[in-house]
Scaffold this motif. Structure first.
Motif, PDB file in Angstrom:
ATOM      1  N   ALA A 299      -3.976  -3.170  -3.388  1.00 47.77           N
ATOM      2  CA  ALA A 299      -2.717  -2.439  -3.521  1.00 47.77           C
ATOM      3  C   ALA A 299      -1.925  -2.959  -4.711  1.00 47.77           C
ATOM      4  CB  ALA A 299      -1.903  -2.555  -2.241  1.00 47.77           C
ATOM      5  N   LEU A 300      -2.103  -4.257  -5.036  1.00 49.07           N
ATOM      6  CA  LEU A 300      -1.379  -4.858  -6.151  1.00 49.07           C
ATOM      7  C   LEU A 300      -1.852  -4.296  -7.485  1.00 49.07           C
ATOM      8  CD1 LEU A 300       0.652  -7.018  -7.135  1.00 49.07           C
ATOM      9  CD2 LEU A 300      -1.277  -8.635  -7.202  1.00 49.07           C
ATOM     10  N   ASN A 301      -3.164  -4.204  -7.666  1.00 45.93           N
ATOM     11  CA  ASN A 301      -3.741  -3.744  -8.943  1.00 45.93           C
ATOM     12  C   ASN A 301      -4.120  -2.270  -8.935  1.00 45.93           C
ATOM     13  OD1 ASN A 301      -3.488  -6.350  -9.855  1.00 45.93           O
ATOM     14  ND2 ASN A 301      -5.620  -6.909  -9.422  1.00 45.93           N
TER      15      ASN A 301
ATOM     16  N   ALA B 224     -10.429   6.417  -4.246  1.00 46.44           N
ATOM     17  CA  ALA B 224     -11.378   6.568  -3.135  1.00 46.44           C
ATOM     18  C   ALA B 224     -10.638   6.632  -1.794  1.00 46.44           C
ATOM     19  CB  ALA B 224     -12.379   5.410  -3.139  1.00 46.44           C
ATOM     20  N   LEU B 225      -9.570   5.854  -1.675  1.00 49.71           N
ATOM     21  CA  LEU B 225      -8.791   5.872  -0.435  1.00 49.71           C
ATOM     22  C   LEU B 225      -8.147   7.240  -0.217  1.00 49.71           C
ATOM     23  CD1 LEU B 225      -7.510   4.558   2.023  1.00 49.71           C
ATOM     24  CD2 LEU B 225      -5.714   3.657   0.527  1.00 49.71           C
ATOM     25  N   LYS B 226      -7.567   7.807  -1.261  1.00 57.03           N
ATOM     26  CA  LYS B 226      -6.953   9.135  -1.138  1.00 57.03           C
ATOM     27  C   LYS B 226      -7.997  10.184  -0.758  1.00 57.03           C
ATOM     28  CE  LYS B 226      -3.081   8.486  -4.326  1.00 57.03           C
ATOM     29  NZ  LYS B 226      -2.456   8.949  -5.589  1.00 57.03           N
ATOM     30  N   GLN B 227      -9.180  10.080  -1.345  1.00 53.56           N
ATOM     31  CA  GLN B 227     -10.243  11.026  -1.018  1.00 53.56           C
ATOM     32  C   GLN B 227     -10.647  10.902   0.444  1.00 53.56           C
ATOM     33  OE1 GLN B 227     -11.414  13.458  -2.888  1.00 53.56           O
ATOM     34  NE2 GLN B 227     -12.898  14.133  -1.341  1.00 53.56           N
ATOM     35  N   GLN B 228     -10.735   9.666   0.933  1.00 55.77           N
ATOM     36  CA  GLN B 228     -11.097   9.455   2.328  1.00 55.77           C
ATOM     37  C   GLN B 228     -10.015   9.989   3.274  1.00 55.77           C
ATOM     38  OE1 GLN B 228     -13.715   7.975   4.334  1.00 55.77           O
ATOM     39  NE2 GLN B 228     -14.776   8.680   2.505  1.00 55.77           N
ATOM     40  N   ILE B 229      -8.758   9.784   2.912  1.00 51.50           N
ATOM     41  CA  ILE B 229      -7.666  10.311   3.736  1.00 51.50           C
ATOM     42  C   ILE B 229      -7.763  11.824   3.815  1.00 51.50           C
ATOM     43  CG2 ILE B 229      -5.159  10.626   3.856  1.00 51.50           C
ATOM     44  CD1 ILE B 229      -4.875   7.823   2.618  1.00 51.50           C
TER      45      ILE B 229
ATOM     46  N   PRO C 219       0.586  17.801   2.239  1.00 52.16           N
ATOM     47  CA  PRO C 219       1.764  16.948   2.391  1.00 52.16           C
ATOM     48  C   PRO C 219       1.500  15.911   3.484  1.00 52.16           C
ATOM     49  CG  PRO C 219       2.160  19.080   3.427  1.00 52.16           C
ATOM     50  CD  PRO C 219       0.784  19.139   2.834  1.00 52.16           C
ATOM     51  N   ILE C 220       1.309  14.690   3.080  1.00 51.65           N
ATOM     52  CA  ILE C 220       0.989  13.615   4.013  1.00 51.65           C
ATOM     53  C   ILE C 220       2.235  12.777   4.247  1.00 51.65           C
ATOM     54  CG2 ILE C 220      -0.421  11.569   4.436  1.00 51.65           C
ATOM     55  CD1 ILE C 220      -2.050  14.114   4.405  1.00 51.65           C
ATOM     56  N   LYS C 221       2.663  12.681   5.509  1.00 49.47           N
ATOM     57  CA  LYS C 221       3.768  11.787   5.835  1.00 49.47           C
ATOM     58  C   LYS C 221       3.194  10.401   6.098  1.00 49.47           C
ATOM     59  CE  LYS C 221       7.245  12.877   8.668  1.00 49.47           C
ATOM     60  NZ  LYS C 221       8.020  13.067   9.939  1.00 49.47           N
ATOM     61  N   LEU C 222       3.474   9.475   5.182  1.00 52.70           N
ATOM     62  CA  LEU C 222       3.028   8.097   5.334  1.00 52.70           C
ATOM     63  C   LEU C 222       4.086   7.314   6.093  1.00 52.70           C
ATOM     64  CD1 LEU C 222       1.657   7.310   1.759  1.00 52.70           C
ATOM     65  CD2 LEU C 222       0.305   7.595   3.837  1.00 52.70           C
ATOM     66  N   VAL C 223       3.658   6.540   7.058  1.00 53.11           N
ATOM     67  CA  VAL C 223       4.574   5.717   7.852  1.00 53.11           C
ATOM     68  C   VAL C 223       4.140   4.265   7.727  1.00 53.11           C
ATOM     69  CG1 VAL C 223       5.538   5.268  10.131  1.00 53.11           C
ATOM     70  CG2 VAL C 223       4.974   7.613   9.466  1.00 53.11           C
TER      71      VAL C 223
ATOM     72  N   LEU D 160       0.836  -1.201   0.000  1.00 47.47           N
ATOM     73  CA  LEU D 160       0.000   0.000   0.000  1.00 47.47           C
ATOM     74  C   LEU D 160       0.870   1.249   0.000  1.00 47.47           C
ATOM     75  CD1 LEU D 160      -2.693   1.458   0.185  1.00 47.47           C
ATOM     76  CD2 LEU D 160      -2.661   1.089   2.669  1.00 47.47           C
ATOM     77  N   LEU D 161       1.923   1.260   0.813  1.00 48.88           N
ATOM     78  CA  LEU D 161       2.834   2.403   0.826  1.00 48.88           C
ATOM     79  C   LEU D 161       3.433   2.625  -0.555  1.00 48.88           C
ATOM     80  CD1 LEU D 161       4.531   4.517   2.529  1.00 48.88           C
ATOM     81  CD2 LEU D 161       6.296   2.749   2.590  1.00 48.88           C
ATOM     82  N   ASN D 162       3.942   1.572  -1.177  1.00 44.06           N
ATOM     83  CA  ASN D 162       4.549   1.704  -2.500  1.00 44.06           C
ATOM     84  C   ASN D 162       3.551   2.215  -3.529  1.00 44.06           C
ATOM     85  OD1 ASN D 162       6.979   0.745  -1.517  1.00 44.06           O
ATOM     86  ND2 ASN D 162       6.613  -1.376  -2.146  1.00 44.06           N
ATOM     87  N   THR D 163       2.311   1.749  -3.429  1.00 50.98           N
ATOM     88  CA  THR D 163       1.291   2.166  -4.392  1.00 50.98           C
ATOM     89  C   THR D 163       0.940   3.635  -4.222  1.00 50.98           C
ATOM     90  OG1 THR D 163       0.378  -0.064  -4.431  1.00 50.98           O
ATOM     91  CG2 THR D 163      -1.039   1.707  -5.229  1.00 50.98           C
ATOM     92  N   LEU D 164       0.799   4.083  -2.984  1.00 55.60           N
ATOM     93  CA  LEU D 164       0.478   5.485  -2.748  1.00 55.60           C
ATOM     94  C   LEU D 164       1.632   6.399  -3.173  1.00 55.60           C
ATOM     95  CD1 LEU D 164      -1.299   5.219   0.721  1.00 55.60           C
ATOM     96  CD2 LEU D 164      -2.358   5.864  -1.451  1.00 55.60           C
ATOM     97  N   LEU D 165       2.865   5.929  -2.983  1.00 52.84           N
ATOM     98  CA  LEU D 165       4.033   6.725  -3.360  1.00 52.84           C
ATOM     99  C   LEU D 165       4.353   6.622  -4.842  1.00 52.84           C
ATOM    100  CD1 LEU D 165       6.499   5.892  -0.433  1.00 52.84           C
ATOM    101  CD2 LEU D 165       5.160   7.987  -0.733  1.00 52.84           C
ATOM    102  N   GLN D 166       3.808   5.580  -5.489  1.00 53.34           N
ATOM    103  CA  GLN D 166       4.112   5.284  -6.891  1.00 53.34           C
ATOM    104  C   GLN D 166       5.604   5.020  -7.091  1.00 53.34           C
ATOM    105  OE1 GLN D 166       2.412   8.397  -9.346  1.00 53.34           O
ATOM    106  NE2 GLN D 166       0.333   7.729  -8.941  1.00 53.34           N
ATOM    107  N   GLN D 167       6.200   4.333  -6.128  1.00 54.46           N
ATOM    108  CA  GLN D 167       7.585   3.904  -6.229  1.00 54.46           C
ATOM    109  C   GLN D 167       7.802   2.747  -5.276  1.00 54.46           C
ATOM    110  OE1 GLN D 167      10.658   6.208  -4.069  1.00 54.46           O
ATOM    111  NE2 GLN D 167       9.105   7.812  -3.880  1.00 54.46           N
TER     112      GLN D 167
END
Length: 462
Positions: free
Chosen positions: A365-367, A373-378, A275-279, A242-249
């Motif tokens: 997170a894989l696909n 929708a997750l980003k909107q909810q965050i 600016p969201i710090k993801l941990v 999920l972290l990699n997918t949100l960061l696109q790396q």
């Protein structure tokens, strides 16, 4: 009112970031700026007149030996049309650290003082070129992590906040003048001031815009500082994916082996301009090894500091006792359940797990399914569900917000005094107190110690 900067000192510093680059800039400011440049700069045209704001090509040499150091462009800018309102010189050299440091050392040997952090901008403020809100906007531009953060800082630099505060201060000065007249002529039989009219002016011109500014400070804090979002779950539910997918790396290692993530991994991502710090945290479980337990302890510390917890569960399997226990351990924080692995056959019974799964988002997170929708909810959870953010850019920082709240408390006492018939001299004291707090925001009544704290946040050379 701040005093002008010391006009006898000339300062110099490297103004570009450390590291190699195509160009590096050394900035000099003060009455001897041009003289110091001439000591080390040899223009290609030896008869140049150093016209203000014009670049000259030449080389930097060591004055005593004429040893060649670098090929540069130099520009002299005459006061007051400069950043500091003093004579300013910039030397544009090659961006290697050793080259820039060598040139700076020549200038310091020639009599320049090494600039303190933020000293160029502090001189701009002390010399009246910018007010304190614009000076602080420079910090925001340098530290902004999103485009919206830059836009907010540019609005502040253009004077938006200053104009809001200045309008309130102007209105209060008029109110104070009327009160002073009434105080000076207490023996008059006719009431000099119209208290209902003063109350209306105070409410419309000061208290309402003051309230709006204080309300918008939360927006400013989020755009400047961001929010901490912690990804939590058992091992192998897909937190790192999920972290990699949100960061696109590919920031975190992803393997089928439980306990791959043994420490917290932190990265910033832009979500809706925030600016969201993801941990990404170590999977929290009871049978972890010693190193993994240290990572789990850091995960718990991150959870306690978080603005939002993404509680990740695996939708391809039934919930376990460990899932439920972990949910109980984190549900005291603002929480969003993320049901991952929608690309696999689903075994999770959401109807019987309403406590955990109610309002949960299903993603892969894989696909990358469900990520929008997750980003909107965050975004909505962090901002409190605001459908839109105000666009005028008046969003005070923490220091300004504290001063605004102090001003509000004083001016609410003014309103109460006008309503209750309190004597004019007592009302005038509270009104002056409110004026002084507003003056702190723009730098009219700011102490030297506070100025030092503000400008010490700058990097060298700015």
């Amino acid at each position: 009112m701040p005093q002008p900067a010391n006009d006898r000192t000339t300062i110099a510093a490297i103004s570009t970031p450390p590291g190699a680059g195509g160009i590096g800039i050394i900035r000099i400011s003060g009455p001897q700026a041009l003289t110091m440049m001439q000591q080390v700069f040899r223009p290609a045209d030896r008869h140049c007149s150093y016209t203000s704001h014009r670049l000259y090509y030449g080389k930097i040499v060591e004055p005593s030996s004429e040893r060649f150091l670098d090929e540069v462009l130099a520009v002299y800018m005459a006061a007051p049309r400069t950043y500091t309102r003093e004579d300013v010189v910039e030397i544009h050299a090659h961006g290697g650290h050793l080259v820039l440091q060598s040139i700076l050392e020549l200038l310091l040997a020639g009599g320049a003082h090494l600039a303190q952090p933020g000293e160029f901008t502090k001189r701009a403020f002390l010399n009246g070129r910018i007010d304190l809100t614009r000076a602080e906007a420079v910090i925001d531009i340098l530290s902004a992590r999103t485009r919206k953060g830059v836009d907010l800082a540019l609005e502040q630099m253009s004077g938006t906040l200053y104009r809001c505060v200045d309008a309130m201060r102007t209105s209060l000065v008029r109110l104070r003048a009327l009160l002073e007249v009434a105080i000076d002529f207490p023996e008059e039989d006719v009431e000099i001031i119209d208290r209902p009219a003063l109350l209306e002016q105070l409410e419309d011109d000061v208290l309402q815009p003051l309230h709006s500014l204080i309300t918008s400070s939360t927006q400013g804090r989020l755009l400047r500082e961001g929010a901490l979002v912690v990804i939590v779950g058992l091992p192998n539910v897909g937190k790192s994916s999920l972290l990699n997918t949100l960061l696109q790396q590919e920031r975190a290692l992803v393997t089928p082996v439980p306990g791959t993530t043994r420490d917290t991994i932190e990265e910033y991502v832009d979500i809706g301009g925030l600016p969201i710090k993801l941990v990404d945290t170590a999977g929290i479980r009871d049978d972890a090894g010693e190193i993994e337990r240290l990572g789990i302890e850091r995960a718990r510390n991150s959870i306690n500091r978080s603005d939002l917890v993404l509680f990740v569960i695996d939708g391809s399997r039934e919930l376990t006792v460990e899932d439920r226990n972990l949910f109980q351990a984190v549900c005291h924080k603002p929480l969003l359940t993320v049901i991952n692995k929608s690309d696999l056959p689903q075994r999770l019974d959401r109807d019987s797990e309403t406590t955990i799964c109610d309002n949960g988002l299903t993603i892969s997170a894989l696909n990358h399914d469900g990520l929008a929708a997750l980003k909107q909810q965050i975004f909505e959870r962090i901002t409190g569900g605001r459908e839109q953010w105000q666009e005028e850019g008046c969003a005070p920082n923490l220091r300004q917000d504290i001063a605004l709240q102090q001003a509000q408390r004083s001016l609410l006492l003014v309103r109460q005094g006008l309503e209750d018939g309190v004597s004019n001299d007592l009302i005038a004291i509270d009104l002056l107190d409110g004026l002084n707090h507003l003056g702190e925001i723009v730098g009219e009544t700011t102490t030297e110690d506070m100025l030092d704290v503000i400008f010490n946040q700058f990097c060298l050379g700015k």
